[in-house]
Design a protein around this motif. Sequence first.
Motif, PDB file in Angstrom:
ATOM      1  N   VAL A  91     -17.043  34.045  42.037  1.00 29.78           N
ATOM      2  CA  VAL A  91     -18.367  33.488  41.795  1.00 29.78           C
ATOM      3  C   VAL A  91     -18.595  32.288  42.710  1.00 29.78           C
ATOM      4  N   MET A  92     -19.833  32.168  43.207  1.00 32.93           N
ATOM      5  CA  MET A  92     -20.206  31.079  44.109  1.00 32.93           C
ATOM      6  C   MET A  92     -21.552  30.515  43.664  1.00 32.93           C
ATOM      7  N   VAL A  93     -21.692  29.190  43.763  1.00 31.12           N
ATOM      8  CA  VAL A  93     -22.979  28.545  43.491  1.00 31.12           C
ATOM      9  C   VAL A  93     -23.701  28.385  44.819  1.00 31.12           C
ATOM     10  N   LEU A  94     -24.879  29.007  44.915  1.00 36.86           N
ATOM     11  CA  LEU A  94     -25.689  28.919  46.136  1.00 36.86           C
ATOM     12  C   LEU A  94     -26.671  27.749  46.082  1.00 36.86           C
ATOM     13  N   ALA A 132     -22.229  36.397  42.021  1.00 33.97           N
ATOM     14  CA  ALA A 132     -20.992  36.832  41.375  1.00 33.97           C
ATOM     15  C   ALA A 132     -20.609  38.210  41.893  1.00 33.97           C
ATOM     16  N   VAL A 133     -19.345  38.355  42.254  1.00 35.44           N
ATOM     17  CA  VAL A 133     -18.803  39.641  42.707  1.00 35.44           C
ATOM     18  C   VAL A 133     -17.725  40.040  41.710  1.00 35.44           C
ATOM     19  N   ILE A 177     -14.025  23.540  35.402  1.00 37.97           N
ATOM     20  CA  ILE A 177     -14.232  23.403  36.841  1.00 37.97           C
ATOM     21  C   ILE A 177     -15.733  23.384  37.095  1.00 37.97           C
ATOM     22  N   THR A 178     -16.203  22.306  37.710  1.00 41.92           N
ATOM     23  CA  THR A 178     -17.619  22.210  38.068  1.00 41.92           C
ATOM     24  C   THR A 178     -17.792  22.667  39.504  1.00 41.92           C
ATOM     25  N   LEU A 179     -18.727  23.592  39.683  1.00 38.04           N
ATOM     26  CA  LEU A 179     -19.035  24.140  40.998  1.00 38.04           C
ATOM     27  C   LEU A 179     -20.376  23.572  41.450  1.00 38.04           C
ATOM     28  N   ASP A 180     -20.392  22.992  42.632  1.00 40.18           N
ATOM     29  CA  ASP A 180     -21.622  22.527  43.260  1.00 40.18           C
ATOM     30  C   ASP A 180     -21.995  23.513  44.362  1.00 40.18           C
ATOM     31  N   LYS A 181     -23.140  23.302  44.970  1.00 42.06           N
ATOM     32  CA  LYS A 181     -23.634  24.179  46.027  1.00 42.06           C
ATOM     33  C   LYS A 181     -22.540  24.439  47.062  1.00 42.06           C
ATOM     34  N   GLY A 182     -22.245  25.722  47.278  1.00 39.95           N
ATOM     35  CA  GLY A 182     -21.244  26.131  48.262  1.00 39.95           C
ATOM     36  C   GLY A 182     -19.848  26.332  47.700  1.00 39.95           C
ATOM     37  N   ASP A 183     -19.589  25.845  46.483  1.00 36.55           N
ATOM     38  CA  ASP A 183     -18.266  26.017  45.873  1.00 36.55           C
ATOM     39  C   ASP A 183     -18.126  27.427  45.310  1.00 36.55           C
ATOM     40  N   TYR A 184     -16.902  27.940  45.361  1.00 40.14           N
ATOM     41  CA  TYR A 184     -16.641  29.264  44.792  1.00 40.14           C
ATOM     42  C   TYR A 184     -15.304  29.270  44.085  1.00 40.14           C
ATOM     43  N   LEU A 185     -15.114  30.291  43.262  1.00 43.58           N
ATOM     44  CA  LEU A 185     -13.963  30.382  42.387  1.00 43.58           C
ATOM     45  C   LEU A 185     -13.663  31.846  42.141  1.00 43.58           C
TER      46      LEU A 185
END
Length: 130
Positions: free
Chosen positions: A52-55, A100-101, A69-77
């Motif tokens: 998953v990535m935050v666009l 999300a893939v 885990i906090t995801l900001d723009k461009g972060d993925y997990l």
Amino acid sequence: MDNIYSNIPDDRAREHFFDLIRTESVRVERIVSHGQSSPEAGWYDQDEHEWVMVLEGAGTIQFEDGREITLDKGDYLNIPAHIRHRVSWTKPDKMTLWLAVFYRWILSALETTVCAECSRRRYVYSGKSR
């Protein structure tokens, strides 16, 4: 041609899920959030892995073991299958756009090799199904 940023729903009262691609082994999904989170008892326990990535925006993923885990723009997990997790927070004043893939390994069509230089296991498509 389609665009991930096109046709964003105006309805902010709920999250919006849209499959971009769906096959037997992979699903690519666009998710639009405006401050939504998973229900308190709403743990995801999925049969497939999730990358998953935050666009746009930001969101926090909470795991059953207490990690967040906090995801900001461009972060993925990458979240392995059956790791229980939930979305505990998304930015309330701005849209959070997720990509999300969801994927499954089709091991019958993969052959395992070990890299001689780095000793890592690699999976190579064999071109045949067993």
